[in-house]
Motif scaffolding. Structure first.
Motif, PDB file in Angstrom:
ATOM      1  N   ALA A 199       0.771  -1.111   0.111  1.00 60.93           N
ATOM      2  CA  ALA A 199      -0.066  -0.203  -0.103  1.00 60.93           C
ATOM      3  C   ALA A 199       0.844   1.325   0.014  1.00 60.93           C
ATOM      4  O   ALA A 199       0.415   2.179  -0.368  1.00 60.93           O
ATOM      5  CB  ALA A 199      -1.058  -0.145   1.185  1.00 60.93           C
ATOM      6  N   ASP A 244      -3.827  -2.599   3.211  1.00 61.56           N
ATOM      7  CA  ASP A 244      -3.972  -1.157   3.418  1.00 61.56           C
ATOM      8  C   ASP A 244      -2.880  -0.514   4.107  1.00 61.56           C
ATOM      9  O   ASP A 244      -2.906   0.833   3.949  1.00 61.56           O
ATOM     10  CB  ASP A 244      -5.360  -0.956   4.070  1.00 61.56           C
ATOM     11  CG  ASP A 244      -5.278  -1.496   5.558  1.00 61.56           C
ATOM     12  OD1 ASP A 244      -4.445  -2.045   5.791  1.00 61.56           O
ATOM     13  OD2 ASP A 244      -6.421  -1.403   6.195  1.00 61.56           O
ATOM     14  N   CYS A 246      -1.959  -0.289   7.041  1.00 60.98           N
ATOM     15  CA  CYS A 246      -2.083   0.354   8.380  1.00 60.98           C
ATOM     16  C   CYS A 246      -1.704  -0.699   9.522  1.00 60.98           C
ATOM     17  O   CYS A 246      -1.313  -0.326  10.702  1.00 60.98           O
ATOM     18  CB  CYS A 246      -3.519   0.555   8.549  1.00 60.98           C
ATOM     19  SG  CYS A 246      -4.236   1.912   7.421  1.00 60.98           S
ATOM     20  N   ASN A 291      -7.976  -8.889   3.750  1.00 58.52           N
ATOM     21  CA  ASN A 291      -7.697  -8.385   4.945  1.00 58.52           C
ATOM     22  C   ASN A 291      -8.423  -9.036   6.275  1.00 58.52           C
ATOM     23  O   ASN A 291      -8.327  -8.684   7.440  1.00 58.52           O
ATOM     24  CB  ASN A 291      -7.565  -6.968   5.573  1.00 58.52           C
ATOM     25  CG  ASN A 291      -6.418  -6.282   4.513  1.00 58.52           C
ATOM     26  OD1 ASN A 291      -5.365  -6.889   4.234  1.00 58.52           O
ATOM     27  ND2 ASN A 291      -6.718  -4.910   4.196  1.00 58.52           N
TER      28      ASN A 291
END
Length: 390
Positions: A199, A244, A246, A291
């Protein structure tokens, strides 16, 4: 040497359904005995057409996905187990430390079909996945100009660079320029594990044998330190970024915890998960493309599955007893409900018999169906007729 630039394309997520009984699809078995041919993990290719594994003392092997598994939402429970025969084998000598696929691998484009491997006292090799030929080598040297073996390797997200972990630094090679030209980023401890964020291009996590993880940003050959994560009891052996960018999941040797790090607030772990890892051997984790599912092998032979789609610590969603020996590798297929697992570990000599022939251990590469299943109508009819006749 020219490597094509990756093309972005949509790949559907696999519809995993771990509630059903796991159906064995295909298997390959290696003998153990005195040679100790145990497996060291497995990794699906990015396009999902084949599976790569390393067998200690028996080289590297590429197994193709059986043709009948490319399509279909369900599978018959009566489907026979298919023997896995290597499509490509590379008899690499010595111990293989780490390996990874080229991230833009696409079987429709043979130039992209390759993988990296680093082994004991040797350079980093780029192998052709169609022919098994050696394409080129990347050589790292220490401060006295001696060839040094990389402990860990990974590609950048776009595949244009190669990150290699050494004892005192991380070296970055240009994929298109083999040889000994590289940039260096100094580190305090050996880089045991590397992973790049898809990402956030340029973000790389460096795991060390000293229980720490360092996040760095790389651009044009320069590195910038971002943060350091501490919390594991053993040296880092496996990591995975969420798609993503994160979260970062990490596991360590002789450490029963998998830690989830929220990289937006990297000061402390978001939550910890528990698995069986009472060995120095690398036991890998994997994360599904949506995810949602995190999976891990274990030294007890079980594969554990967690639903990590929420921000709280989940309990074990499923526990799958798939192997009789250490399950050191687990890999989720990118778009089919198939899990690949690898089993085996080093077993010491029997002190009485001075041999390992006393007991046969499981050293196997297996594909499992974790999607929807369907009973075979013809099989049911046969069972009913047999029951009525009796």
């Amino acid at each position: 040497m020219e490597i094509p630039v990756m093309e972005s394309s949509y790949v559907p997520y696999a519809n995993f359904n771990f509630e059903n009984t796991n159906l064995e699809l295909a298997r390959s078995q290696w003998p153990n005995y005195d040679d100790q041919h145990y497996l060291r993990g497995c990794k699906w290719s990015p396009d999902g057409t084949c599976l790569l594994t390393v067998v200690r003392g028996a080289g590297m092997h590429v197994m193709e996905l059986p043709p009948d598994l490319y399509t279909g939402d369900t599978i018959l429970t009566s489907r026979p187990v298919v023997p896995l025969i290597p499509a490509v084998s590379v008899p690499e000598s010595g111990l293989i430390y780490d390996y990874c696929w080229y991230p833009g691998m696409n079987s429709a484009n043979p130039a992209t079909c390759c993988w990296l491997a680093s082994g004991h006292e040797g350079p980093i090799h780029l192998w052709d996945a169609f022919t098994g030929d050696l394409r080129c080598s990347y050589r790292g040297y220490n401060n006295v100009d001696e060839l040094e073996a990389a402990i860990s390797v990974t590609f950048s997200a776009d595949g244009q660079n190669i990150f290699c972990g050494y004892k005192k630094n991380v070296k970055i090679f240009s994929t298109s320029r083999p040889g000994r030209e590289y940039f260096e980023y100094p580190i305090q401890h050996q880089a045991s594990c590397l992973t790049a964020s898809l990402a956030q291009p340029g973000i790389v996590a460096i795991g060390t044998w000293k229980n720490t993880i360092e996040l760095v940003s790389q651009c044009d050959g320069t590195f910038r330190h971002l943060c350091k994560l501490s919390g594991h009891k053993g040296g880092i052996t496996t990591m995975a970024f969420s798609l993503d960018g994160c979260r970062l999941y990490s596991g360590a040797r002789k450490d029963n915890e998998i830690i989830c790090w929220d990289l937006r607030v990297p000061g402390r772990p978001m939550f910890c998960l528990t698995r069986a890892s009472n060995t120095n051997q690398k036991i890998t984790i994997d994360l599904s493309r949506d995810n949602k599912w995190l999976v891990s092998g274990g030294s007890d032979g079980k594969v554990q599955v967690w639903d990590v789609s929420q921000n709280i610590a989940p309990s074990v969603h499923y526990e799958l007893p798939l192997h009789t020996d250490c399950c050191n590798g687990v890999s989720l297929h990118p778009f089919r409900p198939i899990v690949a697992t690898a089993s085996g570990q080093h077993h010491p000599l029997d002190p009485l018999h001075h041999t390992r022939n006393v007991m046969q251990y499981e050293n196997a590469l297996v594909m499992w169906w974790v999607g929807y299943q369907q009973e075979d109508p013809d099989l049911l009819t046969t069972i009913i007729k047999a029951a009525s006749n009796s």
